[in-house]
Design a protein around this motif. Structure first.
Motif, mmCIF file in Angstrom:
data_model
loop_
_atom_site.group_PDB
_atom_site.id
_atom_site.type_symbol
_atom_site.label_atom_id
_atom_site.label_comp_id
_atom_site.label_asym_id
_atom_site.label_seq_id
_atom_site.Cartn_x
_atom_site.Cartn_y
_atom_site.Cartn_z
ATOM 1 N N GLU A 14 0.821 -1.208 0.000
ATOM 2 C CA GLU A 14 0.000 0.000 0.000
ATOM 3 C C GLU A 14 0.854 1.257 0.000
ATOM 4 O O GLU A 14 0.364 2.344 -0.281
ATOM 5 N N PHE A 15 2.131 1.103 0.347
ATOM 6 C CA PHE A 15 3.057 2.232 0.340
ATOM 7 C C PHE A 15 4.454 1.682 0.090
ATOM 8 O O PHE A 15 4.724 0.501 0.307
ATOM 9 N N PRO A 16 5.361 2.522 -0.397
ATOM 10 C CA PRO A 16 6.723 2.068 -0.697
ATOM 11 C C PRO A 16 7.420 1.547 0.571
ATOM 12 O O PRO A 16 7.310 2.142 1.646
ATOM 13 N N GLY A 17 8.062 0.421 0.465
ATOM 14 C CA GLY A 17 8.806 -0.151 1.581
ATOM 15 C C GLY A 17 7.997 -1.091 2.457
ATOM 16 O O GLY A 17 8.538 -1.707 3.377
#
Length: 163
Positions: A14-17
């Protein structure tokens, strides 16, 4: 119900990383494994099997010894796992304790003490085995003495108490 394989393939961050969800049976939360039956169980089983297959320790095969034998093996397995964990760190880290936590070396010492107590009670160390052998031999001598006295009394027509 969803299929875990399908979920793993369909999962998108859902988000980078963001990392993927934990998989069933992962070991990421295990620090050293001493409190994980998955880690210590197989070691403990091997220890119990080794003792029960030793002809000199055949008396431990009696069911009344099983709880004590399992307690010893569990403690010994924890010592093995903790020893490997402590051996893999610098001494400064092994000796370090934080507030509310004992150091890895202290944790190892505590479990080693516990395992030593179990070893002694079961006759699994040299001194305890010698004491156990002495006690068994003394009991055999006592029984032999009583039987001899009974035989002598019977030969004389009485009982040992009548002498």
């Amino acid at each position: 119900m969803t299929n875990a394989t399908t979920d793993a393939v369909a999962w998108q961050p859902e988000f980078p990383g963001q990392r993927a969800p934990f998989e069933q049976g992962n070991t990421l939360a295990i620090k050293h494994g001493a409190y994980s039956v998955r880690t210590t169980g197989p070691i403990a089983e091997k220890l119990v099997d080794a003792v029960l297959n030793d002809p000199e320790m055949s008396f431990l095969a009696h069911g009344s010894y099983l709880p004590a034998l399992n307690a010893w093996a569990a403690a010994e397995a924890k010592v093995i796992v903790l020893s490997e964990w402590v051996d893999g760190m610098p001494i400064e880290q092994a000796a370090e304790s934080k507030q509310g936590q004992v150091s890895p070396l202290e944790l190892l010492r505590r479990w080693e003490s516990n395992a030593t107590t179990h070893r002694s009670r079961l006759g699994l160390d040299p001194l305890a085995r010698a004491r156990l052998g002495r006690d068994v031999a003394a009991t055999r001598v006592d029984v032999a003495t009583v039987l001899t006295q009974m035989r002598e009394a019977a030969d004389q027509g009485g009982t040992p108490d009548e002498r």
